[in-house]
Design a protein around this motif. Structure first.
Motif, PDB file in Angstrom:
ATOM      1  N   PHE A 163       0.840   6.967   3.068  1.00  0.00           N
ATOM      2  CA  PHE A 163       1.750   6.596   1.984  1.00  0.00           C
ATOM      3  C   PHE A 163       1.700   7.627   0.855  1.00  0.00           C
ATOM      4  O   PHE A 163       2.735   8.095   0.371  1.00  0.00           O
ATOM      5  CB  PHE A 163       1.378   5.205   1.457  1.00  0.00           C
ATOM      6  CG  PHE A 163       2.185   4.772   0.267  1.00  0.00           C
ATOM      7  CD1 PHE A 163       3.469   4.284   0.437  1.00  0.00           C
ATOM      8  CD2 PHE A 163       1.653   4.865  -1.016  1.00  0.00           C
ATOM      9  CE1 PHE A 163       4.223   3.888  -0.672  1.00  0.00           C
ATOM     10  CE2 PHE A 163       2.387   4.476  -2.116  1.00  0.00           C
ATOM     11  CZ  PHE A 163       3.682   3.985  -1.945  1.00  0.00           C
ATOM     12  N   MET A 164       0.490   8.006   0.436  1.00  0.00           N
ATOM     13  CA  MET A 164       0.338   8.964  -0.665  1.00  0.00           C
ATOM     14  C   MET A 164       0.860  10.345  -0.261  1.00  0.00           C
ATOM     15  O   MET A 164       1.471  11.047  -1.068  1.00  0.00           O
ATOM     16  CB  MET A 164      -1.139   9.048  -1.071  1.00  0.00           C
ATOM     17  CG  MET A 164      -1.668   7.771  -1.685  1.00  0.00           C
ATOM     18  SD  MET A 164      -3.443   7.846  -2.053  1.00  0.00           S
ATOM     19  CE  MET A 164      -3.458   9.056  -3.369  1.00  0.00           C
ATOM     20  N   TRP A 165       0.623  10.738   0.994  1.00  0.00           N
ATOM     21  CA  TRP A 165       1.094  12.042   1.474  1.00  0.00           C
ATOM     22  C   TRP A 165       2.619  12.117   1.394  1.00  0.00           C
ATOM     23  O   TRP A 165       3.197  13.121   0.983  1.00  0.00           O
ATOM     24  CB  TRP A 165       0.615  12.250   2.900  1.00  0.00           C
ATOM     25  CG  TRP A 165       0.926  13.592   3.495  1.00  0.00           C
ATOM     26  CD1 TRP A 165       1.942  13.903   4.328  1.00  0.00           C
ATOM     27  CD2 TRP A 165       0.197  14.809   3.296  1.00  0.00           C
ATOM     28  NE1 TRP A 165       1.910  15.232   4.669  1.00  0.00           N
ATOM     29  CE2 TRP A 165       0.844  15.813   4.046  1.00  0.00           C
ATOM     30  CE3 TRP A 165      -0.944  15.144   2.560  1.00  0.00           C
ATOM     31  CZ2 TRP A 165       0.398  17.133   4.099  1.00  0.00           C
ATOM     32  CZ3 TRP A 165      -1.392  16.462   2.604  1.00  0.00           C
ATOM     33  CH2 TRP A 165      -0.729  17.431   3.357  1.00  0.00           C
ATOM     34  N   GLU A 166       3.259  11.026   1.780  1.00  0.00           N
ATOM     35  CA  GLU A 166       4.719  11.005   1.744  1.00  0.00           C
ATOM     36  C   GLU A 166       5.222  11.048   0.311  1.00  0.00           C
ATOM     37  O   GLU A 166       6.168  11.787  -0.008  1.00  0.00           O
ATOM     38  CB  GLU A 166       5.243   9.754   2.451  1.00  0.00           C
ATOM     39  CG  GLU A 166       6.756   9.679   2.485  1.00  0.00           C
ATOM     40  CD  GLU A 166       7.284   8.583   3.389  1.00  0.00           C
ATOM     41  OE1 GLU A 166       8.512   8.430   3.465  1.00  0.00           O
ATOM     42  OE2 GLU A 166       6.466   7.889   4.013  1.00  0.00           O
ATOM     43  N   ARG A 167       4.588  10.276  -0.572  1.00  0.00           N
ATOM     44  CA  ARG A 167       5.057  10.202  -1.961  1.00  0.00           C
ATOM     45  C   ARG A 167       4.762  11.481  -2.742  1.00  0.00           C
ATOM     46  O   ARG A 167       5.587  11.949  -3.525  1.00  0.00           O
ATOM     47  CB  ARG A 167       4.394   9.012  -2.664  1.00  0.00           C
ATOM     48  CG  ARG A 167       4.813   7.667  -2.106  1.00  0.00           C
ATOM     49  CD  ARG A 167       6.271   7.405  -2.351  1.00  0.00           C
ATOM     50  NE  ARG A 167       6.752   6.259  -1.583  1.00  0.00           N
ATOM     51  CZ  ARG A 167       8.029   5.859  -1.578  1.00  0.00           C
ATOM     52  NH1 ARG A 167       8.909   6.519  -2.290  1.00  0.00           N
ATOM     53  NH2 ARG A 167       8.392   4.826  -0.848  1.00  0.00           N
ATOM     54  N   MET A 168       3.596  12.056  -2.551  1.00  0.00           N
ATOM     55  CA  MET A 168       3.182  13.211  -3.350  1.00  0.00           C
ATOM     56  C   MET A 168       3.721  14.532  -2.813  1.00  0.00           C
ATOM     57  O   MET A 168       3.949  15.470  -3.577  1.00  0.00           O
ATOM     58  CB  MET A 168       1.651  13.298  -3.413  1.00  0.00           C
ATOM     59  CG  MET A 168       0.993  12.211  -4.213  1.00  0.00           C
ATOM     60  SD  MET A 168      -0.800  12.441  -4.287  1.00  0.00           S
ATOM     61  CE  MET A 168      -0.932  14.018  -5.140  1.00  0.00           C
ATOM     62  N   PHE A 169       3.912  14.612  -1.508  1.00  0.00           N
ATOM     63  CA  PHE A 169       4.176  15.914  -0.905  1.00  0.00           C
ATOM     64  C   PHE A 169       5.501  15.965  -0.148  1.00  0.00           C
ATOM     65  O   PHE A 169       6.332  16.835  -0.380  1.00  0.00           O
ATOM     66  CB  PHE A 169       3.013  16.260   0.029  1.00  0.00           C
ATOM     67  CG  PHE A 169       2.926  17.706   0.388  1.00  0.00           C
ATOM     68  CD1 PHE A 169       2.753  18.676  -0.581  1.00  0.00           C
ATOM     69  CD2 PHE A 169       3.031  18.106   1.705  1.00  0.00           C
ATOM     70  CE1 PHE A 169       2.681  20.017  -0.248  1.00  0.00           C
ATOM     71  CE2 PHE A 169       2.958  19.444   2.058  1.00  0.00           C
ATOM     72  CZ  PHE A 169       2.785  20.399   1.064  1.00  0.00           C
ATOM     73  N   MET A 170       5.711  15.022   0.748  1.00  0.00           N
ATOM     74  CA  MET A 170       6.862  15.111   1.641  1.00  0.00           C
ATOM     75  C   MET A 170       8.188  14.934   0.908  1.00  0.00           C
ATOM     76  O   MET A 170       9.143  15.681   1.152  1.00  0.00           O
ATOM     77  CB  MET A 170       6.725  14.080   2.766  1.00  0.00           C
ATOM     78  CG  MET A 170       5.616  14.398   3.752  1.00  0.00           C
ATOM     79  SD  MET A 170       5.331  13.085   4.969  1.00  0.00           S
ATOM     80  CE  MET A 170       6.907  13.039   5.798  1.00  0.00           C
ATOM     81  N   LEU A 171       8.273  13.961   0.009  1.00  0.00           N
ATOM     82  CA  LEU A 171       9.535  13.717  -0.674  1.00  0.00           C
ATOM     83  C   LEU A 171       9.937  14.892  -1.555  1.00  0.00           C
ATOM     84  O   LEU A 171      11.114  15.282  -1.599  1.00  0.00           O
ATOM     85  CB  LEU A 171       9.437  12.428  -1.509  1.00  0.00           C
ATOM     86  CG  LEU A 171       9.339  11.133  -0.696  1.00  0.00           C
ATOM     87  CD1 LEU A 171       9.242   9.933  -1.626  1.00  0.00           C
ATOM     88  CD2 LEU A 171      10.535  10.975   0.225  1.00  0.00           C
ATOM     89  N   ARG A 172       8.967  15.485  -2.251  1.00  0.00           N
ATOM     90  CA  ARG A 172       9.268  16.658  -3.077  1.00  0.00           C
ATOM     91  C   ARG A 172       9.660  17.851  -2.222  1.00  0.00           C
ATOM     92  O   ARG A 172      10.529  18.642  -2.586  1.00  0.00           O
ATOM     93  CB  ARG A 172       8.062  17.013  -3.951  1.00  0.00           C
ATOM     94  CG  ARG A 172       7.839  16.045  -5.095  1.00  0.00           C
ATOM     95  CD  ARG A 172       6.854  16.609  -6.091  1.00  0.00           C
ATOM     96  NE  ARG A 172       7.323  17.863  -6.665  1.00  0.00           N
ATOM     97  CZ  ARG A 172       6.573  18.641  -7.443  1.00  0.00           C
ATOM     98  NH1 ARG A 172       5.323  18.291  -7.706  1.00  0.00           N
ATOM     99  NH2 ARG A 172       7.059  19.748  -7.929  1.00  0.00           N
TER     100      ARG A 172
END
Length: 522
Positions: free
Chosen positions: A206-215
């Motif tokens: 979840f954090m990987w997607e929010r912090m890195f993937m979406l940006r």
């Protein structure tokens, strides 16, 4: 230019008996040096087989065939130059260090610089490819290049793919026996460990997607041509043809894999070659006591370690019978013992394959761990970040390694571990046994990677390998929706049975009690 290409193809045809002519893009513009080393053997092998390769990378690889065109969009210094001090990051803990906001910002800054390079625009405008091979872990911000070229893709995970990567292929990894890469668990976990593993695995995804993937998705949609029409990162990954994992079932804990998720760990391993003369003399003259090889890899700069830690290593080395070859970024060091030699660069596999080696002191990077096993050398692990803790712990449980914590290292701990590994022959014996296992395969990892790459090319993305699990969400995959319906039905059936029993009881027992009352009155 065309005639030169024909000549190169004809030359390769005469050597190999074939000329494929497929054009492949290696997309690793934000890859670290160790990540590039994973790809180099595959790139070279495919180039030698006649494929036309375009390599976007921060490192210009040596000894590539003429079919490989290398484009350096940013340098390693642009990518890694201002990264936080790894020794200070170590004190924060592995998970916090990996999700450190400054590290994420640094990666995005490097990505912007990448997009501002006109050479990337030239590739996007003028090139067409039959296949895109991408280092998925560090290059999310350029994943939009895959649908831009409308070509099949192979994602490469430079470590044993965590669940948040393999899930897109329908290959969900059970947290009951596949440990999260950032936890120091084995594949045999207690109830509490399984609970922690499940929670952290989900939390990190979840954090990987929010912090890195979406940006990253926002970035490629901003910079790539027609970016607003490109699919999202999740869709791009789910439409990839195949994933290569830099893992091996004898080194990493075995896990269930679908046919489009292929283990190719150890592609880069190779027999040792002759060392440069000065280095060979130093190591060969070590005699029966042999030598120790100490390297913290390409990202961690040994010269940046705290001074008290440096003195711990020097003091212990000065008391050893063995010689020590130490990868160090400067040519000199104060108070260097006579049995220690510094070197800015070392041919690691050639050193590991030297007959006099007794021990490999390493940060525990996956490539180094694989090389140590391939050459049958015991390991003293000094992990710093990322998956290194898990790699060293797996090596320790494999019986050929010991771990020492580098941020609170003492002379007593270090010397005790070194002497145990050198004086106890079981560590070397276990390393040699594992070396035989990793080589006992029907084909080498590199041959395997080449075969499946060309398989994807031959079969236009090989869609027949795709599991229907790609289209299932979490609840469907684990049939939790079915389980919920069955539980509801079971509860309903039990309720109806109880109601029936209650009704029957009232009708039968109630009548009897009424009859008894009447009899008493009479």
């Amino acid at each position: 230019m065309a005639s030169l290409k024909i000549f190169q193809c004809f030359f390769l045809f005469s050597l190999l008996g074939t000329c494929f002519g497929d054009k492949i893009l290696f997309l690793l513009p934000l890859a670290s040096r160790s990540h590039v080393h994973v790809f180099e053997p595959l790139m070279k092998a495919l180039g030698e087989r006649g494929h036309e390769i375009v390599n976007l990378s921060p490192i210009v690889s040596k000894n590539m065939p003429p079919t490989v065109k290398q484009i350096q969009l940013i340098t390693v210094d642009d990518l890694m130059g201002k990264m936080p001090d790894p020794f200070e990051q170590r004190k924060l803990g592995t998970l916090r260090a990996m999700l450190n906001s400054s590290s994420v910002e640094h990666m995005h800054t490097a990505c912007i610089k990448l997009y501002e390079n006109p050479q990337l625009s030239d590739v996007l405008k003028n090139e067409k490819f039959d296949l895109v091979i991408v280092d998925v872990l560090l290059n999310y911000c350029v994943l939009g290049v895959i649908p831009h070229f409308k070509a099949p893709s192979i994602l490469v995970s430079t470590l044993a793919a965590p669940s948040y990567l393999s899930t897109f292929f329908g290959n969900r990894l059970p947290p009951s026996f596949v440990p999260c890469v950032f936890l120091k668990y084995s594949d045999q976990m207690s109830f509490l460990e399984r609970m922690g593993n499940t929670l952290l695995d989900s939390l990190f995804a979840f954090m990987w997607e929010r912090m890195f993937m979406l940006r990253s998705e926002e970035m490629y949609k901003k910079y790539l041509p027609n970016g607003d029409q490109l699919p999202g990162i999740n869709e791009i990954q789910a439409n990839s043809s195949m994933m290569f994992m830099n893992s091996h079932f004898t080194l990493n804990y075995p896990r269930p894999l679908l046919p489009d998720v292929i283990e190719v760990g150890g592609m880069h391993t190779q027999p040792a070659k002759k060392l440069p003369k000065d280095l060979d003399e130093f190591l060969s003259d070590s005699g029966k006591d042999g030598f120790i090889f100490f390297s913290l890899g390409s990202i961690v700069k040994a010269k940046e370690m705290p001074e008290n830690s440096r003195k711990v290593f020097l003091n212990v080395f000065s008391r050893l019978k063995q010689r020590v070859i130490w990868k160090w970024e400067t040519e000199t060091m104060p108070d260097l013992p006579p049995n220690v030699k510094l070197s800015k660069w070392l041919p690691q596999q050639d050193v590991l394959g030297h007959p006099n080696i007794r021990l490999f002191m390493t940060h525990g990077g996956l490539l180094s761990t694989q090389e140590s096993v391939y050459h049958g050398v015991p390991v003293l692990g000094l992990p710093v970040f990322g998956d290194q803790d898990l790699n060293v712990l797996q090596a320790e449980r494999g019986g050929y390694a010991k771990m020492v914590e580098i941020v609170d290292i003492t002379e007593e701990k270090l010397e005790s571990a070194i002497l145990e590994l050198i004086d106890n022959p079981t560590y070397a014996q276990k390393a040699q046994t594992l070396s035989k296992l990793v080589k006992d395969l029907p084909q080498t990892p590199l041959d395997k990677a080449v075969y499946w790459t060309e398989y994807v090319l031959r079969h236009k993305g090989a869609p027949h390998l795709r599991s229907a699990a790609r289209d299932l969400n979490f609840f469907q995959y684990y049939v939790l929706d079915v389980a919920a319906v069955l539980i509801v039905l079971l509860v309903l059936i039990i309720y109806l049975i109880l109601c029936c029993c209650k009704t029957i009881y009232r009708r039968t027992c109630g009548k009897k009690s009424t009859r008894n009352v009447h009899l008493k009155k009479e």
